[in-house]
Scaffold this motif. Structure first.
Motif, PDB file in Angstrom:
ATOM      1  N   PHE A 136     -19.094   0.992  22.947  1.00  0.00           N
ATOM      2  CA  PHE A 136     -18.550  -0.230  23.510  1.00  0.00           C
ATOM      3  C   PHE A 136     -19.440  -0.710  24.668  1.00  0.00           C
ATOM      4  O   PHE A 136     -19.812  -1.895  24.750  1.00  0.00           O
ATOM      5  CB  PHE A 136     -17.136   0.127  23.958  1.00  0.00           C
ATOM      6  N   GLN A 137     -19.865   0.203  25.538  1.00  0.00           N
ATOM      7  CA  GLN A 137     -20.770  -0.178  26.624  1.00  0.00           C
ATOM      8  C   GLN A 137     -22.083  -0.737  26.074  1.00  0.00           C
ATOM      9  O   GLN A 137     -22.604  -1.737  26.572  1.00  0.00           O
ATOM     10  CB  GLN A 137     -21.079   1.031  27.506  1.00  0.00           C
TER      11      GLN A 137
ATOM     12  N   MET B 111     -22.686  -2.224  23.247  1.00  0.00           N
ATOM     13  CA  MET B 111     -22.609  -3.562  22.663  1.00  0.00           C
ATOM     14  C   MET B 111     -22.366  -4.632  23.716  1.00  0.00           C
ATOM     15  O   MET B 111     -22.850  -5.760  23.581  1.00  0.00           O
ATOM     16  CB  MET B 111     -21.589  -3.635  21.530  1.00  0.00           C
ATOM     17  N   VAL B 112     -21.666  -4.266  24.797  1.00  0.00           N
ATOM     18  CA  VAL B 112     -21.472  -5.234  25.889  1.00  0.00           C
ATOM     19  C   VAL B 112     -22.823  -5.607  26.498  1.00  0.00           C
ATOM     20  O   VAL B 112     -23.060  -6.759  26.867  1.00  0.00           O
ATOM     21  CB  VAL B 112     -20.513  -4.679  26.964  1.00  0.00           C
TER      22      VAL B 112
END
Lengths: 332, 332
Positions: A128-129, A131-132
């Motif tokens: 998730f980090q 892709m952010v």
């Protein structure tokens, strides 16, 4: 070293994308480190270094390069996709109470269920980090939706897998969730990060979706030893675990009452005894459903290639088409 | 119905934010539905409807409203935070092999570990979709980092909890991971979605962080019956589960060799026998570490209120300060 013409299609893909893939591996090792919890890299590297084919990150890299992407973020997205895949494997092994994965003892066996659950969660949050960092809301949207489809597919499989009422439509939903959703997201985000329009990213999605479905059908077919169903030490796991897959769904639909009673006892009720797997194989052969299942996989491989045909000509495009053919060739 | 002055601070907060909270509950029910997998809402509603205090979503709503936010997305973020919390509880119960949660049997007991793992994953992915809908990359960044801190904290707790070498600094890291990271993200995103600058969002983060730490220290203290350590049916779980929490960490540091041997046998080696919990309680009282632990919680509550003081005056700001006081008042 193998000569190029001896390489399998996904190996050729890896060779062409070797520099990008090296960057992905660096990023994966960098991000799986945890300053405070050494258990995390221990568990992760057990799985990550076990030598999977890294097919999903290769799909992302190929899609991005095919679309002319020159920035740094295809590497982040490839690592994202591999982290999501690894997290899913860790959780699957807990769910399935598996003992082996990629030929090695599973993490839940080497450490414990706790480690598998929590390190899986950690990898999800790391993905998730990553892709952010790409800064693309469209990419985040695609991967959020893929994650939901994956989780839904896993739950659906858990509740539907031993239910003889499960038909081919439900099977397809499960397969989309457990396999195709990540394949299609992996290819689509490659195009999105390159700034391509809907016509291109849709074709990339369709390619990944169909490739993933074909890939999973072949996997389910190989669990019964392929088209010439034969017992091997790696066959029959799905039968023993009471997982309804396409060959059995087809056989149930074609069977008479006595056969239904057999599937009901062995799969739905789970009361299996010696000789049941052999009888199941005999029924699959009798109804010719293994060949039908292979045809289904072939059909999806053709769908995958048709989607590719909508993309501009590119060396990587042709390699991806070869990958689609190769996936199904495993069961000929 | 209670008169307003009889309400506890978090109940007052819920009363003031009742309309927003109703919208959050609608969104939660809407998004926990799964068309294809009815097991998902079954498991989720078991937990969501069990009547938690919904403290985390209230924090998000309060922060957003305090910052003058008038858009729709504070509701999405509040639901996001509650979904992440619920997912964490589901996974925690598998990890801890818990049998009870909020006074009811846990999902892993009512259904199975599989359901808890996979439905937890589903809720994570749903929370992810909700936050993407806000369209704020800064919000996504904050929640991605909070997720990673949470997962890291859980793994750290798993490996450090029974290790007598665990000191107060490691304890604080675990507490930040398991509790404070979501509190601070919950408050911070409320300010971010309202478009507030760093000075405000930093104060909101600091408030949530300190409140979460205070909250968890109190929880750990209550596990030993509060300051006047006394055995109740709900006390001593952490001791039995060999979890080193602040009171024991302080007692270990103050103990002599014989006491160290006791903690070593009961916590680190886990060889417990009748009367050990009583002896542990006696040691905690002897060294006065329960009062010291309460002082620690009080200190963090003061830190939380000091952070609030940096924000403009607002009815909700004062209610949040009351919540910080109330959290610690549970152990007086």
């Amino acid at each position: 070293m193998k000569r190029v013409e001896q390489l399998k299609p996904h190996e050729k893909l890896a060779a062409v994308l070797a520099d990008d893939m090296a960057a992905v591996n660096v990023l994966i090792r960098e991000r799986m480190v945890s300053e405070h919890a050494p258990r995390i890299p221990e568990v992760t590297s057990h799985l990550v270094e076990a030598g999977g084919k890294r097919l999903r990150p290769l799909l992302t890299l190929a899609a991005a390069r095919m679309c002319g992407y020159e920035g740094p973020y295809h590497v982040h997205l490839a690592a994202t996709v591999e982290f999501i895949h690894t997290a899913t494997l860790l959780h699957d092994d807990v769910v399935d109470e598996s003992a082996k994965r990629r030929g090695r003892p599973t993490a839940n066996l080497l450490w414990d269920n706790k480690s598998s659950v929590l390190v899986g969660d950690y990898l999800f949050s790391r993905s998730f980090q990553l892709m952010v960092e790409t800064g693309s809301l469209r990419v985040l949207d695609i991967l959020a939706n893929a994650s939901a489809t994956m989780a839904e597919g896993e739950v659906l499989q858990m509740t539907a897998a031993s239910d003889l009422a499960t038909d081919e439509a439900i099977y397809l939903q499960v397969v989309r969730g457990k396999t195709a959703a990540l394949f299609s997201a992996a290819t689509q985000v490659g195009g999105v990060i390159a700034g391509k329009d809907e016509s291109i990213t849709k074709a990339l999605y369709d390619f990944g979706d169909a490739l993933g479905i074909s890939f999973q059908i072949v996997d389910d077919l190989l669990d019964y030893g392929g088209v010439m169903a034969s017992l091997g030490k790696n066959t029959g796991d799905d039968f023993r675990e009471r997982k309804l897959t396409l060959p059995v769904i087809k056989a149930v639909a074609k069977g008479d009452e006595e056969e239904y009673a057999f599937w009901n006892r062995t799969i739905e009720k789970g009361r299996q005894k010696d000789g049941d797997l052999e009888h199941a194989m005999a029924l699959l052969n009798k109804h010719d459903v293994l060949e039908e299942t292979r045809q289904e996989a072939l059909k999806w491989a053709e769908t995958a290639k048709a989607a590719l045909a909508k993309l501009p000509e590119h060396e990587l495009r042709d390699l991806l088409a070869d990958v689609a053919d190769f996936v199904v060739s495993r069961v000929v």
